[in-house]
Scaffold this motif. Structure first.
Motif, mmCIF file in Angstrom:
data_model
loop_
_atom_site.group_PDB
_atom_site.id
_atom_site.type_symbol
_atom_site.label_atom_id
_atom_site.label_comp_id
_atom_site.label_asym_id
_atom_site.label_seq_id
_atom_site.Cartn_x
_atom_site.Cartn_y
_atom_site.Cartn_z
ATOM 1 N N GLU A 157 0.757 -1.114 -0.151
ATOM 2 C CA GLU A 157 -0.004 -0.039 0.118
ATOM 3 C C GLU A 157 0.901 1.192 -0.048
ATOM 4 O OE1 GLU A 157 -4.064 1.448 2.427
ATOM 5 O OE2 GLU A 157 -2.342 0.377 3.521
ATOM 6 N N HIS A 202 -3.776 4.604 10.036
ATOM 7 C CA HIS A 202 -4.364 3.868 8.779
ATOM 8 C C HIS A 202 -5.890 3.293 9.316
ATOM 9 C CE1 HIS A 202 -0.338 4.403 7.499
ATOM 10 N NE2 HIS A 202 -0.483 3.821 6.348
ATOM 11 N N ARG A 206 -9.576 3.927 7.507
ATOM 12 C CA ARG A 206 -10.021 2.768 6.825
ATOM 13 C C ARG A 206 -11.390 2.661 7.370
ATOM 14 N NH1 ARG A 206 -5.772 0.494 4.356
ATOM 15 N NH2 ARG A 206 -4.415 0.488 6.077
ATOM 16 N N ARG A 210 -14.884 3.057 5.134
ATOM 17 C CA ARG A 210 -15.724 2.001 4.931
ATOM 18 C C ARG A 210 -16.827 2.370 5.341
ATOM 19 N NH1 ARG A 210 -10.936 -2.329 6.207
ATOM 20 N NH2 ARG A 210 -9.898 -2.494 4.062
#
Length: 251
Positions: A157, A202, A206, A210
């Motif tokens: 990533e 992170h 995330r 989401r």
């Protein structure tokens, strides 16, 4: 956990008979897997052959453990080392547990036929104890794989986001993004701003992405947080929500 085989190990004659029967037991175990699990019947031939190798290695490891009951069984290397690491990727943990369970059941079914007189109960206890060791080893293999996969994904990533920041147009970039689960989706939005001073950046970004049903890639460059969002149903709402996870200053 105590590494021992009941009060006494099976006799040498029983262990020799178990060794000779290992191929037939592994074959029968795979036949039982075919009967019990529709998903196993659809596995590619190479993966099925790996399962056979693991089953045979498991029986061989049981025999060696019974011969040296004070030595902890080296299951990770001896048993799971018989198959490529791709098997862990191809077969989920729950399905692997099911396969181990069937193999142990088939081994137990063969106890009476391979044990010398007076050895059946001892061998059955050894199989039970060994199955517990296999359960711990299975959990360890999958936990290690998940840890290694997580570290690899983080590095990949970082490479993808770094390439985007640098404006690289490598042919490998879409493949690398796809390996991280990034779908071919639009619209794509990039947010850049100050990285927060603390917390698991992170993970929080995330979760925020989401919650807005977005694909997401996250990278930190010096003190700047770079977030790539894709496929947002509501771009404005997704932007506002993810922007909350940045540090002080403009985004």
């Amino acid at each position: 956990m105590a590494h021992r085989v009941s009060d006494r190990p099976p006799s040498a004659a029983t262990l020799r008979r178990l060794e000779r029967a290992s191929g037939a037991i592994a074959t029968r175990a795979v036949a039982r897997m075919d009967e019990d699990f529709p998903w196993f019947r659809t596995m590619p031939a190479d993966q099925r052959s790996w399962v056979v190798l693991v089953a045979q290695a498991g029986i061989a490891s049981l025999v060696e453990w019974c011969r040296s009951p004070d030595r902890p069984p080296r299951l990770t290397g001896e048993v799971f080392g018989a198959a490529p690491r791709d098997l862990v990727r191809a077969v989920p943990l729950k399905q692997t547990v099911d396969l181990v369970k069937v193999t142990v059941e088939v081994m137990d079914d063969h106890v009476e036929s391979v044990a010398e007189p007076g050895d059946a109960d001892v061998l059955r206890m050894a199989v039970l104890q060994f199955s517990r060791e296999v359960a711990f080893a299975t959990a360890h293999v999958y936990a290690t794989f998940a840890e290694n996969r997580g570290a690899w994904d983080a590095r990949l990533e970082a490479l993808v986001v770094d390439a985007l920041v640098r404006g690289e147009h490598s042919e490998e970039l879409p493949g690398r993004a796809a390996a991280l689960g990034w779908a071919d989706t639009s619209p794509v939005l990039v947010l850049v701003g100050a990285a927060p001073a603390d917390g698991d950046t992170h993970a929080t970004v995330r979760r925020a992405a989401r919650s807005q049903h977005c694909e997401v890639l996250v990278g930190v460059h010096a003190d700047q947080l770079v977030v790539v969002l894709g496929g947002a149903d509501d771009v404005a709402a997704a932007t506002d929500r993810v922007a909350e996870e940045f540090g002080p200053g403009p985004v």
